[in-house]
Scaffold this active site. Structure first.
Site, mmCIF file in Angstrom:
data_model
loop_
_atom_site.group_PDB
_atom_site.id
_atom_site.type_symbol
_atom_site.label_atom_id
_atom_site.label_comp_id
_atom_site.label_asym_id
_atom_site.label_seq_id
_atom_site.Cartn_x
_atom_site.Cartn_y
_atom_site.Cartn_z
ATOM 1 N N GLY A 32 0.797 -1.229 0.000
ATOM 2 C CA GLY A 32 0.000 0.000 0.000
ATOM 3 C C GLY A 32 0.824 1.270 0.000
ATOM 4 N N CYS A 241 -27.388 -9.532 -16.672
ATOM 5 C CA CYS A 241 -26.814 -9.130 -17.954
ATOM 6 C C CYS A 241 -27.789 -9.482 -19.075
ATOM 7 C CB CYS A 241 -25.479 -9.840 -18.167
ATOM 8 S SG CYS A 241 -24.824 -9.639 -19.847
ATOM 9 N N CYS A 244 -25.897 -12.389 -21.328
ATOM 10 C CA CYS A 244 -25.551 -13.725 -20.850
ATOM 11 C C CYS A 244 -26.349 -14.112 -19.606
ATOM 12 C CB CYS A 244 -24.053 -13.843 -20.583
ATOM 13 S SG CYS A 244 -23.541 -13.029 -19.064
ATOM 14 N N CYS A 266 -22.716 -7.184 -19.228
ATOM 15 C CA CYS A 266 -21.475 -7.400 -18.478
ATOM 16 C C CYS A 266 -20.412 -6.400 -18.920
ATOM 17 C CB CYS A 266 -20.919 -8.798 -18.775
ATOM 18 S SG CYS A 266 -21.728 -10.124 -17.894
ATOM 19 N N CYS A 272 -18.534 -12.553 -20.233
ATOM 20 C CA CYS A 272 -19.825 -12.607 -20.893
ATOM 21 C C CYS A 272 -19.781 -13.607 -22.065
ATOM 22 C CB CYS A 272 -20.191 -11.211 -21.393
ATOM 23 S SG CYS A 272 -21.931 -10.997 -21.771
#
Lengths: 293, 236, 258
Positions: A32, A241, A244, A266, A272
């Site tokens: 970080g 979606c 899909c 998606c 997808c």
């Protein structure tokens, strides 16, 4: 490839790669923490992913398989250009399949498919400093990181709730890494924040314009900041979606006409396509529409 | 009888640096004491240094030489040499002062102005306000003024608030700088009675009263300040 | 009357090269005491204030502060992390210009709440309630809690800055010309408010001002500075009613009478 003779492998010279690798090692050692590095001019403008490209160039080898996504898609201009760049200067294999890639360079998303050990996710970062929104002085923000003074981060979240009744920050949502440094996960939607937590893959972040590299090593705790009475939540989508039928994934809105017609699909195109190949279908998937019903 | 206030060999002068450093002597060799339950009145013509003596005793004026001894919390404190923090504590607990003029604070109600010295000593604020109300009633201050800040009050009204503020605590020593100057006859008599009550409680009082009638009524003894005047030779 | 001072300052000097900022200043500050530092511009009062408040390291001397655990610590022997923690919990600093002490682009509520969040408060509802309580105490209407200080008047900004500083219950507050750029009527209101808060909370305060009326109203004790030196020091009443030093007499005689 005859072109290769005019470039060093992966475009950067070896001394530069060595410098970047040292920065990456330091970043992994201090999860970080933003490590400064001597960012090079790249053959593309700032904001197009120069940081991510330098990180990728420093870690890629001839055996690697590269995937590049922009907004989750493999076929947008930026993704196509960067992929073509590495094909040309490193002659590496490329793929759009998340599970086949060893290195995935991304601008916004973390793929829906869970990443595994041995994979590296390289983020392109525009603004690495999460505190800058409220404290513009770089000298001061560095001191705040050093002394772990992170109250200001919550001031931003407080402002969100005061103004909108909830934490309205939806992307670049600040996280605390390994219980120490507060980090900006680059402009990924907060939907992806939980995927960073305890990820098996190595995550590297490169900011070219700001000359910073930071990292989240595998199996590292990544916690999204929040309030006790306003806990961190990810976006939820009302419908699946349209292509899909996937649920629990991040969707993009696509405007279809100028009469208000639209669809949600998606954002991860590979995910997808993979689902459709396996017979899943959403309600607007044209050829299969009757079949689905 | 206890003697809570003793003034010994006190000298005071002002050096006026803005006027070529000329030195203005005020009082020389001041010696006196005030016993518990006694009211001593400073006498003498104006400009002789009566107010200056009260101000030295209260710590507002510095002292060139000498001692001002006050019996404070069972020990003797020399006001002439005490540090500011000690003087503030003496003012809070032992030494009260009723000045000629009220230093008003904006936006604070009369009742709170009067109650403040008690609150500062740690008294509960409701109790302090009750006591303040009692005193203001005794001094005939119209009830509708109690909730207003005194800045716009008349001279006599402000004076009564000042008196109430000075008398509300049970300080062992009370300094009075012309407390009755702008009062009518009725209220003057109230103040005379209040002073008599303080005496009965064993308070040592030292005051300046130009009003002869009041002075006669309250004074146990008149201390002629002329005797301390550096100009007494000339004046005599 | 407690028997231990809160702050012990001894032999503090600050030199800028060969120029004197302040020279050989020593004093003790006691709990509940308000000290005024007066003097004209360039007299060293702000230099001294900055030395005392850990904003400027003195060239020589020591400044010891009694921590909440009762132990004295030398401010300049602490780590920077400890000093900064002290600054945002047990101390306050009220700047002359509120823009220096506030975050002008976040709401009043967040300005007050920041210190709470900095010490780990993570409950939005509680933070907001405390902020709203403090706005009331400094006489800012609670329906302004979500407004930015940019939309506030000078006096309101200054009151907000005070609330922001006092929310963590500090024991020592530094004020640098707190009524500086304000209208006279606004000044009076602010002074009265500060006086009330200092009394109610039993705060110790060090107030730098060139305005003797401010010093008279707020402080118990006063230090007069000239050319970096403390030339007179005593009970505020005494310094103003019976100034001893030529410069102090000049200052006192320069007050405009209304």
């Amino acid at each position: 490839m005859t072109d290769l003779a005019t470039y060093n492998f992966a475009y950067l010279d070896e001394q530069t790669k060595r410098m970047i690798r040292r920065a990456i090692l330091k970043a992994i050692a201090i999860p970080g923490y933003q490590v400064p590095f001597a960012s090079r001019e790249m053959p593309m403008p700032y904001g197009w992913g120069t940081g991510g490209v330098q990180v990728t160039a420093a870690i890629i080898g001839p055996e690697d398989v590269l995937k590049v996504i922009d907004q989750g898609a493999d076929d947008t201009t930026n993704a196509v250009s960067i992929r073509a760049f590495f094909q040309k200067v490193a002659n590496v294999a490329v793929t759009t399949h998340t599970k086949d890639a060893t290195i995935i360079q991304t601008r916004h998303r973390i793929p829906e498919q869970k990443l595994g050990a041995g994979q590296v996710l390289v983020y392109q970062v525009p603004i690495p400093e999460p505190l800058r929104f409220l404290e513009p002085r770089e000298t001061e923000t560095r001191k705040m990181h050093a002394l772990e003074e992170y109250g200001l981060m919550h001031v931003k979240l407080y402002e969100d709730i005061a103004r909108h009744g909830r934490i309205s920050t939806t992307y670049a949502y600040p996280v605390k890494v390994a219980g120490r440094y507060v980090m900006d996960p680059s402009p990924t939607p907060k939907f992806d924040n939980p995927k960073m937590h305890m990820s098996e893959a190595l995550q590297l972040f490169g900011a070219g314009r700001e000359k910073r590299i930071y990292a989240v090593p595998p199996y590292t705790e990544v916690v999204s900041l929040d309030f006790e009475d306003h806990p961190f939540e990810i976006q939820k989508f009302e419908q699946p979606c349209a292509l899909c039928g996937a649920q629990g994934v991040y969707l993009d809105e696509v405007v279809l006409d100028d009469k208000g017609g639209r669809m949600f699909v998606c954002s991860d195109t590979d995910h997808c396509e993979d689902r459709r190949e396996h017979g899943h279908a959403g309600e607007m998937l044209a050829p299969n529409k009757e079949a689905a019903e | 009888m206890a003697t809570p206030l003793v003034v010994s060999e006190v000298f005071k002068s002002f050096t006026m640096h803005l006027r070529d450093g000329i030195k203005l002597p005020v009082v020389n060799d001041v010696n006196f004491s005030v016993a518990s339950g006694e009211c001593v009145v400073l006498g003498g013509p104006s400009g002789i240094g009566k107010s200056s003596i009260l101000k030295m005793l209260y710590g507002n004026y510095a002292v060139d030489a000498g001692q001002i001894l006050v019996d404070h919390k069972d020990r003797i404190v020399d006001i002439a040499h005490a540090d500011p923090r000690t003087i503030l504590d003496v003012r809070r607990h032992t030494l009260g002062y009723v000045s000629q003029f009220l230093r008003t604070v904006p936006r604070v109600a009369a009742l709170d102005v009067v109650a403040e010295p008690l609150v500062a000593r740690g008294t509960d604020s409701t109790e302090a306000k009750d006591k303040a109300a009692e005193l203001l009633a005794k001094l005939n201050l119209p009830r509708e003024l109690w909730g207003l800040p005194p800045a716009t009050f008349s001279g006599g009204e402000q004076q009564r608030i000042n008196i109430a503020r000075g008398f509300i605590t049970s300080h062992r020593i009370l300094l009075l700088d012309e407390p009755t100057a702008s009062l009518d006859a009725v209220n003057r008599r109230v103040v005379v009675e209040m002073i008599a009550e303080k005496k009965r409680e064993g308070v040592a009082l030292l005051g300046i009263f130009h009003d002869e009638e009041v002075r006669e009524a309250v004074a146990d003894r008149i201390l002629d300040v002329m005797q301390f005047s550096p100009r007494k030779a000339k004046a005599a | 009357m407690t028997d231990t001072p809160l702050l012990k300052v001894s032999g503090v000097s600050k030199f800028y090269g060969s120029r004197i900022g302040c020279k050989d200043v020593s004093f003790e500050l006691w709990p509940g005491e308000v000290l005024a530092i007066v003097g004209e511009s360039g007299s060293g009062k702000t230099t001294l204030l900055n030395c005392l408040s850990t904003r400027l390291m003195p060239t020589t001397g020591s400044i010891e502060y009694r921590m909440r655990d009762g132990n004295f610590r030398d401010l300049y022997h602490m780590s920077e992390a400890e000093r900064r923690f002290l600054m945002r919990t047990d101390w306050g600093f009220v700047h002359q210009n509120p823009a220096d002490g506030l975050r002008m682009t976040v709401s009043a509520g967040a300005n007050v709440g920041e210190r709470l969040m900095a010490i780990g408060d993570r409950h939005y509802g509680n933070i907001r309630e405390t902020a709203s309580d403090w706005l009331t105490r400094v006489e800012i209407s609670t329906d302004r809690i979500d407004d930015q200080p940019r939309a506030f008047s000078g006096g309101m900004r200054q009151r907000l800055q005070i609330a922001r500083n006092l929310v963590t219950g500090p024991r020592l507050v530094f004020m640098d010309e707190p009524t500086g750029g304000l209208d006279v009527s606004v000044q009076a209101r602010l002074l009265d408010l500060v006086r009330g808060l200092v009394n109610d909370l039993g705060l110790s305060a060090i107030v730098v001002t060139h305005d003797l009326a401010v010093a008279r109203l707020l402080s118990h004790r006063m230090m007069v500075m000239k050319d970096g030196h403390v030339i007179e020091h005593g009970l505020t009443d005494r310094v103003l009613d019976d100034p001893r030093e030529p410069y102090t007499q000049l200052l006192v005689s320069s007050i405009l009478q209304v």
